[in-house]
Write a protein that holds these residues in place. Structure first.
Motif, PDB file in Angstrom:
ATOM      1  N   ALA A 194     -38.494  66.769  90.916  1.00  0.00           N
ATOM      2  CA  ALA A 194     -38.182  65.487  90.283  1.00  0.00           C
ATOM      3  C   ALA A 194     -39.277  65.084  89.301  1.00  0.00           C
ATOM      4  O   ALA A 194     -38.995  64.584  88.202  1.00  0.00           O
ATOM      5  N   GLU A 195     -40.514  65.314  89.680  1.00  0.00           N
ATOM      6  CA  GLU A 195     -41.629  64.965  88.793  1.00  0.00           C
ATOM      7  C   GLU A 195     -41.600  65.826  87.532  1.00  0.00           C
ATOM      8  O   GLU A 195     -41.820  65.329  86.424  1.00  0.00           O
ATOM      9  N   ALA A 196     -41.300  67.107  87.685  1.00  0.00           N
ATOM     10  CA  ALA A 196     -41.258  68.005  86.536  1.00  0.00           C
ATOM     11  C   ALA A 196     -40.129  67.653  85.576  1.00  0.00           C
ATOM     12  O   ALA A 196     -40.234  67.860  84.364  1.00  0.00           O
ATOM     13  N   ALA A 197     -39.036  67.114  86.109  1.00  0.00           N
ATOM     14  CA  ALA A 197     -37.880  66.771  85.272  1.00  0.00           C
ATOM     15  C   ALA A 197     -38.014  65.407  84.608  1.00  0.00           C
ATOM     16  O   ALA A 197     -37.222  65.078  83.709  1.00  0.00           O
ATOM     17  N   PHE A 198     -38.987  64.621  85.022  1.00  0.00           N
ATOM     18  CA  PHE A 198     -39.047  63.223  84.597  1.00  0.00           C
ATOM     19  C   PHE A 198     -39.233  63.055  83.092  1.00  0.00           C
ATOM     20  O   PHE A 198     -38.528  62.252  82.464  1.00  0.00           O
ATOM     21  N   ASP A 199     -40.160  63.764  82.490  1.00  0.00           N
ATOM     22  CA  ASP A 199     -40.455  63.533  81.073  1.00  0.00           C
ATOM     23  C   ASP A 199     -39.225  63.766  80.202  1.00  0.00           C
ATOM     24  O   ASP A 199     -38.910  62.947  79.323  1.00  0.00           O
ATOM     25  N   ALA A 200     -38.541  64.881  80.431  1.00  0.00           N
ATOM     26  CA  ALA A 200     -37.365  65.181  79.604  1.00  0.00           C
ATOM     27  C   ALA A 200     -36.242  64.180  79.853  1.00  0.00           C
ATOM     28  O   ALA A 200     -35.573  63.721  78.908  1.00  0.00           O
ATOM     29  N   TRP A 201     -36.027  63.820  81.125  1.00  0.00           N
ATOM     30  CA  TRP A 201     -34.944  62.883  81.448  1.00  0.00           C
ATOM     31  C   TRP A 201     -35.234  61.491  80.896  1.00  0.00           C
ATOM     32  O   TRP A 201     -34.365  60.858  80.285  1.00  0.00           O
ATOM     33  N   SER A 202     -36.442  61.007  81.062  1.00  0.00           N
ATOM     34  CA  SER A 202     -36.773  59.656  80.599  1.00  0.00           C
ATOM     35  C   SER A 202     -36.816  59.587  79.080  1.00  0.00           C
ATOM     36  O   SER A 202     -36.716  58.493  78.509  1.00  0.00           O
ATOM     37  N   SER A 203     -36.948  60.750  78.408  1.00  0.00           N
ATOM     38  CA  SER A 203     -36.959  60.767  76.948  1.00  0.00           C
ATOM     39  C   SER A 203     -35.563  60.649  76.354  1.00  0.00           C
ATOM     40  O   SER A 203     -35.414  60.325  75.171  1.00  0.00           O
ATOM     41  N   LEU A 204     -34.531  60.927  77.153  1.00  0.00           N
ATOM     42  CA  LEU A 204     -33.168  60.748  76.669  1.00  0.00           C
ATOM     43  C   LEU A 204     -32.885  59.269  76.434  1.00  0.00           C
ATOM     44  O   LEU A 204     -33.446  58.395  77.104  1.00  0.00           O
ATOM     45  N   THR A 205     -31.997  58.985  75.512  1.00  0.00           N
ATOM     46  CA  THR A 205     -31.580  57.603  75.333  1.00  0.00           C
ATOM     47  C   THR A 205     -30.744  57.167  76.533  1.00  0.00           C
ATOM     48  O   THR A 205     -30.091  57.998  77.184  1.00  0.00           O
ATOM     49  N   PRO A 206     -30.734  55.880  76.846  1.00  0.00           N
ATOM     50  CA  PRO A 206     -29.854  55.423  77.929  1.00  0.00           C
ATOM     51  C   PRO A 206     -28.394  55.805  77.713  1.00  0.00           C
ATOM     52  O   PRO A 206     -27.673  56.090  78.676  1.00  0.00           O
ATOM     53  N   LEU A 207     -27.945  55.825  76.458  1.00  0.00           N
ATOM     54  CA  LEU A 207     -26.557  56.233  76.189  1.00  0.00           C
ATOM     55  C   LEU A 207     -26.317  57.674  76.619  1.00  0.00           C
ATOM     56  O   LEU A 207     -25.268  58.000  77.183  1.00  0.00           O
ATOM     57  N   ASP A 208     -27.291  58.548  76.369  1.00  0.00           N
ATOM     58  CA  ASP A 208     -27.131  59.940  76.790  1.00  0.00           C
ATOM     59  C   ASP A 208     -27.165  60.061  78.313  1.00  0.00           C
ATOM     60  O   ASP A 208     -26.425  60.856  78.901  1.00  0.00           O
ATOM     61  N   ARG A 209     -28.031  59.280  78.942  1.00  0.00           N
ATOM     62  CA  ARG A 209     -28.070  59.315  80.409  1.00  0.00           C
ATOM     63  C   ARG A 209     -26.757  58.794  80.986  1.00  0.00           C
ATOM     64  O   ARG A 209     -26.253  59.301  82.001  1.00  0.00           O
ATOM     65  N   ALA A 210     -26.189  57.785  80.341  1.00  0.00           N
ATOM     66  CA  ALA A 210     -24.932  57.194  80.828  1.00  0.00           C
ATOM     67  C   ALA A 210     -23.795  58.209  80.828  1.00  0.00           C
ATOM     68  O   ALA A 210     -22.907  58.153  81.696  1.00  0.00           O
ATOM     69  N   LYS A 211     -23.812  59.131  79.898  1.00  0.00           N
ATOM     70  CA  LYS A 211     -22.742  60.134  79.838  1.00  0.00           C
ATOM     71  C   LYS A 211     -22.665  60.932  81.134  1.00  0.00           C
ATOM     72  O   LYS A 211     -21.574  61.269  81.605  1.00  0.00           O
TER      73      LYS A 211
END
Length: 497
Positions: A55-72
């Motif tokens: 989870a820690e390793a994935a955080f930077d890339a995931w948090s860099s996405l826009t909220p709209l992309d995360r919402a998809k």
């Protein structure tokens, strides 16, 4: 004799399904039949650490996405759950024991959690404020916290997962889920839906196992920035101690002891119908269940007789069939209910109905709807969380007495009052020390309302925009945009006239 088929499930770390590092497994038991229906890995401390690392390793890339992309991804996971909602409902009933009708409603709510929070993609709001100086601004940002540990209960094994995962993901956090050892199968199916939605590896992880090993590692490890847990007050206190070592954020929905007040002007038939459901839905295993009923003396006889008659008519049995109540979730939980009844009888309480396992149901952890009268306010049945189909009814003579007794509890999650008097209703709303008050209606809570408790019912809250923001970190940014910056108090100091 045909033996039930036993499924074998896995834990999910960094996008890969696997076994526990110990190779050990734990059984999942159907509380309606006492049969083992699945095995899951008995996760270890090492498994929990591996999940946190992912989870820690994935955080930077995931948090860099826009909220709209995360919402998809949330919308897609919701669609994937929708496609298998019948199977998910049956899984809930199989491992937890609630009637299939209730399980279907839970699945609908679980899906709505994902869609509701996905819609916040354009509404995660900060602020911009004027500075005290010219050509400067003050910006308040909302940022993700980091790794979130989500520890979920057995009474709503699907809805509580998406209630925690959805706001965590849309705000840019990554998550490790630890479901209840009684009910891990629903959580596994939800993670499978996210996998089919192509959620990036490491963003969502799942480790099954005991609270004493997996749970405590998740709460005490300094990689965990927030712990969100629904469970008992005692477990919540342990989590507070564990998380204090690295000062992790906490969202804790803990025990409840909801009072249900029936005022003298209430519609008695409506109050009975609602009180019956508020106490006995999910076989009484709900944090906002009506755990004690206070009835005005003038209408007590009418209410009690109608309530007891209605309780006796509730249909108990195989939760896959056409019933109103299923079993308790486990043998130990069933035995805990029996101890409450034994203690109440020993203290002189009057048993009006129930107080036993149904004679016709020889297998499964069933218990009859149970109603007591002549119970003292200080009795354990009134003061301690029962979390089962047992309820005391007490009489009151005044509004002040009703509120005083309702507030006489270490808990403060939900409360109810039934009255036609607007003044009484509004007084109750302002004087009952509970995070929720239902007036002339029952729950469950809605997504747009904050689900929160007073006193030992928890910290923080969930649902609504207020719950969403508990998954964020505020940050202040000071900006000077002038052509010729000038800060008069910098070195070297000059003499002032």
């Amino acid at each position: 004799m045909v033996l039930p088929m036993v499924e074998t499930k896995r834990i999910y770390i960094n996008g890969v399904w696997g076994d526990s590092s110990s190779g050990q497994v734990a059984s999942v038991v159907n509380p309606a039949t006492e049969d083992v229906v699945a095995t899951v890995p008995a996760g270890t401390v090492e498994d929990a650490r591996a999940a946190l690392d992912a989870a820690e390793a994935a955080f930077d890339a995931w948090s860099s996405l826009t909220p709209l992309d995360r919402a998809k991804y949330l919308f897609k996971a919701a669609d994937e759950m929708e496609a298998v909602k019948g199977d998910l409902a049956r899984t809930i009933t199989l491992e937890q024991g609630k009637p299939l009708y209730e399980a279907r409603l839970e699945v609908e709510g679980s899906i709505e959690n994902l869609r509701y929070y996905a819609e916040f993609a354009r509404r995660i709001q900060g602020d911009v404020l004027p500075s005290d100086f010219p050509n400067r601004s003050v910006m308040i940002l909302r940022l993700p916290l980091g790794v979130v540990a989500a520890i979920t209960p057995w009474n709503f094994p699907s809805a509580m997962v998406t209630r925690k995962v959805a706001p965590a993901l849309i705000t840019g956090n990554t998550v490790v889920v630890k479901p209840s050892s009684y009910t891990p199968l629903s959580a596994i199916k939800i993670v499978e839906a996210f996998e089919r939605a192509k959620l990036p590896r490491g963003v969502l992880n799942l480790v099954t196992g005991s609270g004493s090993s997996v749970g405590r590692e998740l709460t005490s490890n300094n990689k965990t920035q927030l712990v969100t847990m629904t469970g008992s007050t005692e477990v919540g206190k342990q989590i507070m101690r564990d998380a204090s070592g690295h000062v992790a954020r906490l969202i804790l929905e803990l025990g409840g002891k909801a009072p249900f007040i029936v005022w003298r002007d209430a519609d008695i038939a409506w109050a009975v119908k609602n009180a019956l459901w508020a106490r006995f839905w999910n076989a009484g295993q709900t944090c906002i269940c009506a755990e004690r009923i206070y009835v005005h003396r003038e209408v007590a006889e009418r209410f009690v007789s109608s309530f007891v008659e209605a309780a006796r008519k509730l249909r108990i049995g195989d939760p896959m069939g056409d019933v109103d109540m299923g079993p308790q979730v486990s043998k130990s939980e069933l035995e805990a209910r029996e101890r409450f009844v034994e203690e109440a009888l020993a203290r002189g309480a009057k048993l009006l109905t129930g107080g036993r396992r149904p004679p016709s149901l020889t297998r499964g952890y069933y218990y009859e709807p149970t109603v007591f009268a002549d119970v003292d306010q200080k009795a354990p049945l009134v003061q301690e969380e029962v979390f089962g189909p047992i309820v005391p009814i007490l009489e009151v003579e005044s509004f002040d007495e009703a509120v005083e007794k309702a507030n006489d509890s270490k808990y403060g999650l939900a409360s109810y009052i039934f009255t036609r008097d607007l003044n009484i209703a509004l007084k109750a709303a302002n004087t009952l020390r509970f995070g929720e008050t239902y007036i002339n209606q029952v729950g469950p809570e809605l997504l747009q309302g904050i689900h929160i408790g007073f006193k030992q019912s928890g910290l923080g809250g969930e649902n609504s925009v207020y719950g969403l923001y508990n998954y964020t970190q505020l940050k202040t940014v000071y900006v000077d945009y002038s052509d010729k910056p000038n800060t008069p108090y910098l070195f070297p100091y000059t003499k002032q006239g």
